[in-house]
Design a protein around this motif. Structure first.
Motif, PDB file in Angstrom:
ATOM      1  N   LYS A  57       0.826  -1.203   0.000  1.00 43.57           N
ATOM      2  CA  LYS A  57       0.000   0.000   0.000  1.00 43.57           C
ATOM      3  C   LYS A  57       0.863   1.256   0.000  1.00 43.57           C
ATOM      4  O   LYS A  57       1.743   1.412   0.845  1.00 43.57           O
ATOM      5  CB  LYS A  57      -0.923   0.002   1.218  1.00 43.57           C
ATOM      6  CG  LYS A  57      -1.878   1.185   1.243  1.00 43.57           C
ATOM      7  CD  LYS A  57      -2.896   1.064   2.362  1.00 43.57           C
ATOM      8  CE  LYS A  57      -2.278   1.350   3.712  1.00 43.57           C
ATOM      9  NZ  LYS A  57      -3.307   1.448   4.779  1.00 43.57           N
ATOM     10  N   PRO A  58       0.620   2.180  -0.925  1.00 45.11           N
ATOM     11  CA  PRO A  58       1.338   3.454  -0.906  1.00 45.11           C
ATOM     12  C   PRO A  58       1.068   4.226   0.381  1.00 45.11           C
ATOM     13  O   PRO A  58      -0.003   4.109   0.980  1.00 45.11           O
ATOM     14  CB  PRO A  58       0.773   4.199  -2.128  1.00 45.11           C
ATOM     15  CG  PRO A  58       0.260   3.110  -3.029  1.00 45.11           C
ATOM     16  CD  PRO A  58      -0.249   2.050  -2.111  1.00 45.11           C
ATOM     17  N   ARG A  59       2.019   5.029   0.783  1.00 42.75           N
ATOM     18  CA  ARG A  59       1.933   5.699   2.077  1.00 42.75           C
ATOM     19  C   ARG A  59       0.781   6.693   2.177  1.00 42.75           C
ATOM     20  O   ARG A  59       0.272   6.942   3.270  1.00 42.75           O
ATOM     21  CB  ARG A  59       3.259   6.414   2.368  1.00 42.75           C
ATOM     22  CG  ARG A  59       4.402   5.478   2.730  1.00 42.75           C
ATOM     23  CD  ARG A  59       5.722   6.202   2.680  1.00 42.75           C
ATOM     24  NE  ARG A  59       6.069   6.589   1.305  1.00 42.75           N
ATOM     25  CZ  ARG A  59       7.207   7.187   0.975  1.00 42.75           C
ATOM     26  NH1 ARG A  59       8.098   7.480   1.905  1.00 42.75           N
ATOM     27  NH2 ARG A  59       7.457   7.503  -0.283  1.00 42.75           N
ATOM     28  N   ASP A  60       0.383   7.288   1.067  1.00 42.98           N
ATOM     29  CA  ASP A  60      -0.643   8.323   1.147  1.00 42.98           C
ATOM     30  C   ASP A  60      -2.070   7.770   1.082  1.00 42.98           C
ATOM     31  O   ASP A  60      -3.026   8.537   1.074  1.00 42.98           O
ATOM     32  CB  ASP A  60      -0.447   9.363   0.042  1.00 42.98           C
ATOM     33  CG  ASP A  60      -0.635   8.781  -1.355  1.00 42.98           C
ATOM     34  OD1 ASP A  60      -0.595   7.541  -1.492  1.00 42.98           O
ATOM     35  OD2 ASP A  60      -0.834   9.565  -2.297  1.00 42.98           O
ATOM     36  N   ILE A  61      -2.231   6.444   1.023  1.00 46.49           N
ATOM     37  CA  ILE A  61      -3.563   5.838   1.068  1.00 46.49           C
ATOM     38  C   ILE A  61      -3.868   5.494   2.521  1.00 46.49           C
ATOM     39  O   ILE A  61      -3.182   4.669   3.126  1.00 46.49           O
ATOM     40  CB  ILE A  61      -3.644   4.576   0.181  1.00 46.49           C
ATOM     41  CG1 ILE A  61      -3.446   4.966  -1.294  1.00 46.49           C
ATOM     42  CG2 ILE A  61      -4.983   3.879   0.366  1.00 46.49           C
ATOM     43  CD1 ILE A  61      -3.513   3.793  -2.255  1.00 46.49           C
ATOM     44  N   GLU A  62      -4.900   6.107   3.054  1.00 48.50           N
ATOM     45  CA  GLU A  62      -5.214   5.927   4.474  1.00 48.50           C
ATOM     46  C   GLU A  62      -6.287   4.879   4.719  1.00 48.50           C
ATOM     47  O   GLU A  62      -6.318   4.259   5.784  1.00 48.50           O
ATOM     48  CB  GLU A  62      -5.660   7.266   5.074  1.00 48.50           C
ATOM     49  CG  GLU A  62      -4.571   8.336   5.032  1.00 48.50           C
ATOM     50  CD  GLU A  62      -5.037   9.652   5.620  1.00 48.50           C
ATOM     51  OE1 GLU A  62      -6.243   9.744   5.958  1.00 48.50           O
ATOM     52  OE2 GLU A  62      -4.219  10.585   5.738  1.00 48.50           O
ATOM     53  N   GLU A  63      -7.173   4.657   3.747  1.00 53.25           N
ATOM     54  CA  GLU A  63      -8.251   3.677   3.951  1.00 53.25           C
ATOM     55  C   GLU A  63      -7.719   2.258   3.803  1.00 53.25           C
ATOM     56  O   GLU A  63      -6.569   2.036   3.414  1.00 53.25           O
ATOM     57  CB  GLU A  63      -9.383   3.937   2.961  1.00 53.25           C
ATOM     58  CG  GLU A  63      -9.015   3.710   1.504  1.00 53.25           C
ATOM     59  CD  GLU A  63      -8.500   4.961   0.820  1.00 53.25           C
ATOM     60  OE1 GLU A  63      -8.477   4.977  -0.432  1.00 53.25           O
ATOM     61  OE2 GLU A  63      -8.092   5.898   1.521  1.00 53.25           O
ATOM     62  N   ALA A  85      -0.468  -9.728  -7.047  1.00 53.81           N
ATOM     63  CA  ALA A  85      -0.478  -8.309  -6.720  1.00 53.81           C
ATOM     64  C   ALA A  85      -1.347  -7.518  -7.689  1.00 53.81           C
ATOM     65  O   ALA A  85      -1.528  -7.902  -8.848  1.00 53.81           O
ATOM     66  CB  ALA A  85       0.949  -7.749  -6.735  1.00 53.81           C
ATOM     67  N   HIS A  86      -1.857  -6.424  -7.175  1.00 56.49           N
ATOM     68  CA  HIS A  86      -2.608  -5.452  -7.992  1.00 56.49           C
ATOM     69  C   HIS A  86      -2.092  -4.070  -7.627  1.00 56.49           C
ATOM     70  O   HIS A  86      -2.444  -3.522  -6.581  1.00 56.49           O
ATOM     71  CB  HIS A  86      -4.112  -5.575  -7.716  1.00 56.49           C
ATOM     72  CG  HIS A  86      -4.950  -4.675  -8.556  1.00 56.49           C
ATOM     73  ND1 HIS A  86      -6.306  -4.486  -8.319  1.00 56.49           N
ATOM     74  CD2 HIS A  86      -4.654  -3.908  -9.646  1.00 56.49           C
ATOM     75  CE1 HIS A  86      -6.792  -3.649  -9.212  1.00 56.49           C
ATOM     76  NE2 HIS A  86      -5.803  -3.277 -10.025  1.00 56.49           N
ATOM     77  N   LEU A  87      -1.228  -3.532  -8.474  1.00 57.62           N
ATOM     78  CA  LEU A  87      -0.639  -2.236  -8.209  1.00 57.62           C
ATOM     79  C   LEU A  87      -1.632  -1.110  -8.529  1.00 57.62           C
ATOM     80  O   LEU A  87      -2.563  -1.299  -9.309  1.00 57.62           O
ATOM     81  CB  LEU A  87       0.633  -2.046  -9.036  1.00 57.62           C
ATOM     82  CG  LEU A  87       1.749  -3.085  -8.842  1.00 57.62           C
ATOM     83  CD1 LEU A  87       3.021  -2.618  -9.544  1.00 57.62           C
ATOM     84  CD2 LEU A  87       2.026  -3.368  -7.379  1.00 57.62           C
ATOM     85  N   PRO A  88      -1.449   0.062  -7.936  1.00 59.15           N
ATOM     86  CA  PRO A  88      -2.368   1.179  -8.176  1.00 59.15           C
ATOM     87  C   PRO A  88      -2.444   1.554  -9.651  1.00 59.15           C
ATOM     88  O   PRO A  88      -1.479   1.397 -10.406  1.00 59.15           O
ATOM     89  CB  PRO A  88      -1.771   2.316  -7.340  1.00 59.15           C
ATOM     90  CG  PRO A  88      -1.002   1.625  -6.273  1.00 59.15           C
ATOM     91  CD  PRO A  88      -0.443   0.396  -6.913  1.00 59.15           C
ATOM     92  N   SER A  89      -3.598   2.089 -10.026  1.00 56.22           N
ATOM     93  CA  SER A  89      -3.813   2.512 -11.405  1.00 56.22           C
ATOM     94  C   SER A  89      -2.983   3.752 -11.724  1.00 56.22           C
ATOM     95  O   SER A  89      -2.589   4.516 -10.843  1.00 56.22           O
ATOM     96  CB  SER A  89      -5.290   2.819 -11.644  1.00 56.22           C
ATOM     97  OG  SER A  89      -6.080   1.673 -11.425  1.00 56.22           O
TER      98      SER A  89
END
Length: 339
Positions: free
Chosen positions: A200-206, A228-232
């Motif tokens: 999870k990237p650091r700026d995603i809080e949910e 894995a499913h990386l962010p769009s």
């Protein structure tokens, strides 16, 4: 037709060919020869060849333009075709010779993908598919994937409401499966030691869980499978927005680098092509497909393969796609050989 008629027809054809060649080689209205015409086309050919051979010269700031170029690098082949047609129409030998540079560069990068894999040299067959959270026929999707006969099926965008449907439809052939968050793996071989991989990237809080790792106990030996499913990524006025994807790729790469098992297979919607420098942390340590383009996105008109199968201590000998199954991605089938 008599012999003399045939001889006459042949002579006229030869004369027409000589006339056309003379005109092609002759000077234009401004007195320029085949060597003086088409210098702009020649420059464009050299530029295209340079971008193919050295895409890294395009900086990623601002707007991650380098990654954008690399995502569609194979399509520079169409630029070569257009430049060739213009060079012929322009009657420019200079441009035609200059086109050898991008032709050689393109062939060196992508020519090998046309090779056919040897059917007998396959140790593992896998399917990678983002099933889409808007898929209205999960049962049909599961049946179609199973009919391809893979050993493993990796899925992304698994909704809680659709998960029981996939489990039921795949249970007969794939008795072993593990799901973590919105990603899962179905297998004909036993699985163990499954855990979440935090990408999870650091700026995603949910809540956001898109990575997992498990051990597959196959006849040729056990190996670690990562799903894995990386962010769009997004293309907008600010350029190619891939910062989250790149950060997630780095996290995933660190987890794989720390993997104790020597054999590793990564299956995922990585939202990037293997040429994209944003996936370099992964492609620098894992083997990618040696044969097949298998463009997987978008399903309506695929222009890039962003669904990937990579491996350590194995060769991904060939990839191909299956028909669309209610998702905006096409399923990707990969054949692997252990080293």
């Amino acid at each position: 037709m008599t012999v003399s008629d045939e001889t006459g027809a042949g002579t006229r054809t030869a004369e027409k060919a000589r006339s056309a060649l003379t005109r092609w080689l002759g000077e234009d209205a401004r007195g320029r020869t085949v060597w003086g015409r088409g210098r702009v086309l020649a420059a464009l050919a050299v530029l295209t060849g340079g971008l193919l051979a050295f895409p890294g010269i395009v900086p990623n700031t601002p707007g991650r333009l380098g990654s954008l170029l690399e995502s569609f690098l194979p399509w520079l082949g169409l630029v070569i075709v257009v430049l060739f047609g213009l060079a012929v129409l322009r009657r420019s030998a200079t441009a035609l010779i200059a086109l050898l540079l991008p032709v050689v560069a393109w062939a060196a990068l992508f020519g090998g993908l046309f090779r056919s894999a040897h059917a007998g040299d396959v140790d593992l067959v896998v399917v990678q598919h983002n099933v889409s959270d808007e898929n209205d026929d999960p049962a049909g999707t599961a049946r179609a994937l199973a009919e391809a006969g893979p050993d493993l099926i990796a899925l992304q965008e698994l909704l809680p409401s659709a998960l029981p449907v996939y489990q039921e439809a795949l249970a007969a052939r794939y008795p072993y499966h593990e799901v973590r968050g919105t990603v899962g793996l179905w297998s004909v071989h036993p699985l163990s030691d499954t855990r979440v991989v935090d990408i999870k990237p650091r700026d995603i809080e949910e809540y956001w869980s898109r990575g997992m790792r498990t051990v597959v106990h196959a006849p040729h030996g056990e190996f670690a499978a990562y799903v894995a499913h990386l962010p769009s990524v997004r293309l907008g006025v600010g350029g190619f927005a891939s910062a989250r994807r790149d950060e997630s790729a780095e996290r995933l790469a660190r987890a794989i680098a720390a993997e104790d098992l020597g054999r590793v297979v990564l299956l995922g919607d990585l939202n990037g092509t293997v040429e994209d420098r944003g996936l370099a942390p992964l492609t620098s340590q894992l083997n990618v497909a040696e044969s097949g383009f298998a463009f997987s996105f978008p399903a309506s008109f695929p222009v890039a393969r962003i669904d990937q199968v990579m491996a350590r201590s194995a060769t991904v000998s060939r990839v191909h796609t299956l028909p669309a199954l209610g998702s905006d991605h096409l399923p990707v089938v990969a054949q692997l050989r252990w080293a």
